[in-house]
Design a protein around this motif. Structure first.
Motif, PDB file in Angstrom:
ATOM      1  N   PHE A  24      -5.493   8.528  -0.696  1.00  0.00           N
ATOM      2  CA  PHE A  24      -4.856   9.524   0.181  1.00  0.00           C
ATOM      3  C   PHE A  24      -5.464   9.496   1.579  1.00  0.00           C
ATOM      4  O   PHE A  24      -6.679   9.651   1.729  1.00  0.00           O
ATOM      5  CB  PHE A  24      -5.022  10.933  -0.385  1.00  0.00           C
ATOM      6  N   GLY A  25      -4.641   9.309   2.593  1.00  0.00           N
ATOM      7  CA  GLY A  25      -5.081   9.386   3.983  1.00  0.00           C
ATOM      8  C   GLY A  25      -5.800   8.153   4.473  1.00  0.00           C
ATOM      9  O   GLY A  25      -6.082   8.023   5.662  1.00  0.00           O
ATOM     10  N   GLN A  26      -6.129   7.214   3.571  1.00  0.00           N
ATOM     11  CA  GLN A  26      -6.917   6.052   3.993  1.00  0.00           C
ATOM     12  C   GLN A  26      -6.023   4.913   4.469  1.00  0.00           C
ATOM     13  O   GLN A  26      -4.817   4.923   4.253  1.00  0.00           O
ATOM     14  CB  GLN A  26      -7.788   5.574   2.827  1.00  0.00           C
ATOM     15  N   ASP A  27      -6.679   3.905   5.060  1.00  0.00           N
ATOM     16  CA  ASP A  27      -5.915   2.757   5.559  1.00  0.00           C
ATOM     17  C   ASP A  27      -5.844   1.635   4.542  1.00  0.00           C
ATOM     18  O   ASP A  27      -5.188   0.632   4.786  1.00  0.00           O
ATOM     19  CB  ASP A  27      -6.539   2.230   6.858  1.00  0.00           C
ATOM     20  N   ASP A  28      -6.539   1.791   3.412  1.00  0.00           N
ATOM     21  CA  ASP A  28      -6.410   0.752   2.392  1.00  0.00           C
ATOM     22  C   ASP A  28      -6.054   1.362   1.044  1.00  0.00           C
ATOM     23  O   ASP A  28      -6.060   2.580   0.855  1.00  0.00           O
ATOM     24  CB  ASP A  28      -7.653  -0.148   2.324  1.00  0.00           C
ATOM     25  N   ASN A  29      -5.719   0.482   0.108  1.00  0.00           N
ATOM     26  CA  ASN A  29      -5.190   0.918  -1.174  1.00  0.00           C
ATOM     27  C   ASN A  29      -5.284  -0.267  -2.133  1.00  0.00           C
ATOM     28  O   ASN A  29      -5.633  -1.382  -1.722  1.00  0.00           O
ATOM     29  CB  ASN A  29      -3.719   1.341  -0.976  1.00  0.00           C
ATOM     30  N   ALA A  30      -5.020  -0.031  -3.402  1.00  0.00           N
ATOM     31  CA  ALA A  30      -4.868  -1.116  -4.381  1.00  0.00           C
ATOM     32  C   ALA A  30      -3.642  -0.760  -5.194  1.00  0.00           C
ATOM     33  O   ALA A  30      -3.418   0.415  -5.500  1.00  0.00           O
ATOM     34  CB  ALA A  30      -6.096  -1.203  -5.271  1.00  0.00           C
ATOM     35  N   LEU A  31      -2.812  -1.754  -5.513  1.00  0.00           N
ATOM     36  CA  LEU A  31      -1.536  -1.457  -6.176  1.00  0.00           C
ATOM     37  C   LEU A  31      -1.433  -2.164  -7.519  1.00  0.00           C
ATOM     38  O   LEU A  31      -2.013  -3.235  -7.724  1.00  0.00           O
ATOM     39  CB  LEU A  31      -0.360  -1.909  -5.294  1.00  0.00           C
ATOM     40  N   LEU A  32      -0.688  -1.540  -8.407  1.00  0.00           N
ATOM     41  CA  LEU A  32      -0.366  -2.163  -9.693  1.00  0.00           C
ATOM     42  C   LEU A  32       1.155  -2.219  -9.780  1.00  0.00           C
ATOM     43  O   LEU A  32       1.823  -1.182  -9.791  1.00  0.00           O
ATOM     44  CB  LEU A  32      -0.942  -1.319 -10.835  1.00  0.00           C
ATOM     45  N   LEU A  33       1.701  -3.436  -9.808  1.00  0.00           N
ATOM     46  CA  LEU A  33       3.161  -3.611  -9.848  1.00  0.00           C
ATOM     47  C   LEU A  33       3.598  -3.743 -11.301  1.00  0.00           C
ATOM     48  O   LEU A  33       3.158  -4.656 -11.999  1.00  0.00           O
ATOM     49  CB  LEU A  33       3.563  -4.875  -9.088  1.00  0.00           C
ATOM     50  N   VAL A  34       4.464  -2.825 -11.725  1.00  0.00           N
ATOM     51  CA  VAL A  34       4.909  -2.852 -13.121  1.00  0.00           C
ATOM     52  C   VAL A  34       6.408  -3.103 -13.156  1.00  0.00           C
ATOM     53  O   VAL A  34       7.192  -2.373 -12.528  1.00  0.00           O
ATOM     54  CB  VAL A  34       4.589  -1.507 -13.807  1.00  0.00           C
ATOM     55  N   ASP A  35       6.801  -4.173 -13.846  1.00  0.00           N
ATOM     56  CA  ASP A  35       8.237  -4.433 -14.055  1.00  0.00           C
ATOM     57  C   ASP A  35       8.477  -4.730 -15.530  1.00  0.00           C
ATOM     58  O   ASP A  35       7.569  -4.557 -16.362  1.00  0.00           O
ATOM     59  CB  ASP A  35       8.748  -5.548 -13.122  1.00  0.00           C
ATOM     60  N   ALA A  36       9.677  -5.184 -15.854  1.00  0.00           N
ATOM     61  CA  ALA A  36      10.028  -5.378 -17.268  1.00  0.00           C
ATOM     62  C   ALA A  36       9.142  -6.432 -17.928  1.00  0.00           C
ATOM     63  O   ALA A  36       8.946  -6.421 -19.143  1.00  0.00           O
ATOM     64  CB  ALA A  36      11.499  -5.781 -17.367  1.00  0.00           C
ATOM     65  N   GLN A  71      -1.130  -2.238   5.201  1.00  0.00           N
ATOM     66  CA  GLN A  71      -0.148  -3.140   5.810  1.00  0.00           C
ATOM     67  C   GLN A  71      -0.080  -4.465   5.056  1.00  0.00           C
ATOM     68  O   GLN A  71       1.007  -4.970   4.790  1.00  0.00           O
ATOM     69  CB  GLN A  71      -0.480  -3.370   7.298  1.00  0.00           C
ATOM     70  N   ASP A  72      -1.242  -5.013   4.681  1.00  0.00           N
ATOM     71  CA  ASP A  72      -1.229  -6.276   3.917  1.00  0.00           C
ATOM     72  C   ASP A  72      -0.541  -6.070   2.569  1.00  0.00           C
ATOM     73  O   ASP A  72       0.237  -6.916   2.120  1.00  0.00           O
ATOM     74  CB  ASP A  72      -2.653  -6.799   3.694  1.00  0.00           C
ATOM     75  N   LEU A  73      -0.834  -4.941   1.910  1.00  0.00           N
ATOM     76  CA  LEU A  73      -0.204  -4.668   0.615  1.00  0.00           C
ATOM     77  C   LEU A  73       1.303  -4.491   0.778  1.00  0.00           C
ATOM     78  O   LEU A  73       2.088  -4.957  -0.049  1.00  0.00           O
ATOM     79  CB  LEU A  73      -0.815  -3.406  -0.010  1.00  0.00           C
ATOM     80  N   ALA A  74       1.697  -3.837   1.865  1.00  0.00           N
ATOM     81  CA  ALA A  74       3.130  -3.637   2.115  1.00  0.00           C
ATOM     82  C   ALA A  74       3.824  -4.985   2.313  1.00  0.00           C
ATOM     83  O   ALA A  74       4.923  -5.211   1.795  1.00  0.00           O
ATOM     84  CB  ALA A  74       3.328  -2.749   3.346  1.00  0.00           C
ATOM     85  N   ASP A  75       3.175  -5.894   3.049  1.00  0.00           N
ATOM     86  CA  ASP A  75       3.746  -7.243   3.247  1.00  0.00           C
ATOM     87  C   ASP A  75       3.907  -7.941   1.902  1.00  0.00           C
ATOM     88  O   ASP A  75       4.947  -8.561   1.633  1.00  0.00           O
ATOM     89  CB  ASP A  75       2.839  -8.088   4.155  1.00  0.00           C
ATOM     90  N   ASP A  76       2.878  -7.837   1.057  1.00  0.00           N
ATOM     91  CA  ASP A  76       2.944  -8.485  -0.268  1.00  0.00           C
ATOM     92  C   ASP A  76       4.042  -7.850  -1.120  1.00  0.00           C
ATOM     93  O   ASP A  76       4.776  -8.541  -1.829  1.00  0.00           O
ATOM     94  CB  ASP A  76       1.601  -8.351  -1.007  1.00  0.00           C
ATOM     95  N   LEU A  77       4.149  -6.529  -1.050  1.00  0.00           N
ATOM     96  CA  LEU A  77       5.159  -5.836  -1.847  1.00  0.00           C
ATOM     97  C   LEU A  77       6.562  -6.257  -1.414  1.00  0.00           C
ATOM     98  O   LEU A  77       7.437  -6.498  -2.266  1.00  0.00           O
ATOM     99  CB  LEU A  77       4.973  -4.320  -1.717  1.00  0.00           C
ATOM    100  N   ILE A  78       6.773  -6.364  -0.114  1.00  0.00           N
ATOM    101  CA  ILE A  78       8.097  -6.797   0.387  1.00  0.00           C
ATOM    102  C   ILE A  78       8.411  -8.209  -0.108  1.00  0.00           C
ATOM    103  O   ILE A  78       9.545  -8.498  -0.527  1.00  0.00           O
ATOM    104  CB  ILE A  78       8.144  -6.699   1.939  1.00  0.00           C
TER     105      ILE A  78
END
Ligand code: C5P
Length: 402
Positions: free
Chosen positions: A364-376, A388-395
């Motif tokens: 929350f409020g920070q400039d970095d994050n870690a994501l877990l992508l869950v699909d079928a 921003q880097d994570l957003a680029d990867d997500l796109i």
């Protein structure tokens, strides 16, 4: 996406007060990892010294087609052959007119004319007085330059050095930088319209109080920026956040979950991708007091009752277009623990093909994050990095699934 690292750019300056912004632009390009070769016209030297541009670029500046430093005495050929792009900022009205006619009486115009047109793109950032910009001659030149394959950046709007107000000032350095980043980015979402929700919602109790969620909107805005740079047409529907709108993104500000729901319903039919990053309040007070609820000294607390807000993502994901594949929906889950289990369950409950989990309190409020992508098929981790880097990867992940 930092697409400028390792690029070699020729930065051309023609005459105009906006040369001061070119100094900032040069610095930003170097900071982004590009090498910058500055070329200035004689008029530009009235506004900015070559010394300043040399110091900022770390390379000797070229100002003359007669520069004897080049062994073959052909600076216009040598400089343009090495470049990944030529960027003229500022591009004066006179310089645009010269480009249009293919005139070549100074090094910068000569170099633009001599560039290999297929491999060295030319971008120009116009800068001039509003009357000069609006003049049919300039507008005609701009239209024809576009036909000739020149990438003409937008102009800014506002106060001008001459004291007038209107269109024609040069974009800010940060805006040009963002346009250049987008110019070199792979156009993974070209032709797609993307709708993003971002930030928290605010549910009023009375005119001065309300309930909300912790959310800065940074992840959603980073996703909007990444989608835009990937060539999409992007609309962000933002709850109350204090963030600058990413360049080229259309923004609709809303306050409550119901407002956000209404705005999404009005926009989603035109979209092919819907990404719900907003932290929507689950409930709202069932009534809103018109006036501030006063503390009366009796020790009695107000009795609040809540009603559930509409689930924006679930309603969009259950629409016909989402179900038949015309609209790709992505949800987010901010959890405090058991991320995989909660994200997997949420994906099924919301009926979305892709759900992105993150640990709320650690981002929350920070400039970095870690994501877990869950699909079928299962789960993929995107390890801690800038939003921003994570957003680029997500796109890129979304583009791969389309
Ligand atoms: O149910 P929960 O709030 O945990 O789900 C999170 C996901 O659902 C996010 O993508 C969020 O934007 C979306 N959401 C929504 N409308 C709501 C609640 C959540 O779009 N009312």
């Amino acid at each position: 996406m930092n697409t400028l690292a390792g690029k070699h750019l020729v930065l051309g300056l023609s005459g105009g007060i906006a040369c001061y912004k070119a100094a900032e632009l040069c610095r930003a390009l170097v900071k982004a990892g590009a090498s910058v070769q500055v070329v200035m016209t004689e008029a530009a030297e009235h506004f900015m010294t070559a010394v300043t541009m040399q110091a900022l670029s770390g390379r000797a500046v070229y100002t003359s087609q007669w520069d004897a430093r080049e062994a073959n005495n052909m600076a216009h050929i040598n400089l343009s052959r090495e470049a990944d792009a030529i960027v003229v900022a500022p591009a004066s009205a006179d310089f645009l007119a010269k480009l249009l006619h293919g005139r070549a009486d100074d090094l910068l115009s000569l170099m633009c004319l001599a560039r290999p047109i297929e491999s060295v793109p030319l971008l120009v950032a116009p800068a001039m007085n509003r009357e000069m910009w609006a003049n049919p001659a300039t507008q005609r030149n701009v239209a024809q330059l576009k036909v000739d394959g020149v990438h003409v950046l937008d102009v800014g709007q506002g106060d001008q050095a001459c004291g007038e107000t209107g269109d024609g000032r040069m974009l800010e350095a940060a805006e040009i930088l963002e346009d250049l980043q987008a110019f070199f980015a792979p156009q993974l979402l070209a032709g797609k319209a993307v709708l993003v929700t971002a930030g928290p919602t605010y549910e009023a109790i009375d005119p001065v109080r309300g309930i909300t969620n912790l959310s800065s909107g940074k992840m959603g805005f980073a996703i909007a920026r990444a989608a835009r740079q990937a060539g999409a047409e992007v609309t962000v529907i933002a709850g109350p956040v204090s963030l600058a709108t990413p360049r080229g993104v259309r923004r609709i500000d809303v306050r409550s979950a119901q407002d956000m729901f209404n705005a999404v319903q009005a926009q989603v039919a035109q979209s092919q991708i819907f990404i719900a990053t907003a932290a929507v309040a689950d409930w709202r007070p069932d009534t809103q007091a018109d006036q501030k609820i006063k503390k009366d000294g009796s020790g009695q607390t107000p009795q609040l009752a809540f009603i559930e807000n509409p689930d924006i993502l679930a309603s969009v994901a259950q629409s016909d277009r989402a179900q038949n594949g015309a609209l790709f929906c992505v949800g987010f889950a901010a959890e405090s623990h058991d991320l995989l289990a909660h994200a997997t369950a949420k994906r099924l409950r919301k009926q979305v093909p892709l759900l992105v989990g993150n640990i709320g309190p650690s981002t929350f409020g920070q400039d970095d994050n870690a994501l877990l992508l869950v699909d079928a098929k299962g789960a993929t981790e995107l390890p801690r990095a800038s939003k921003q880097d994570l957003a680029d990867d997500l796109i890129a992940e979304i583009a791969r699934r389309l």
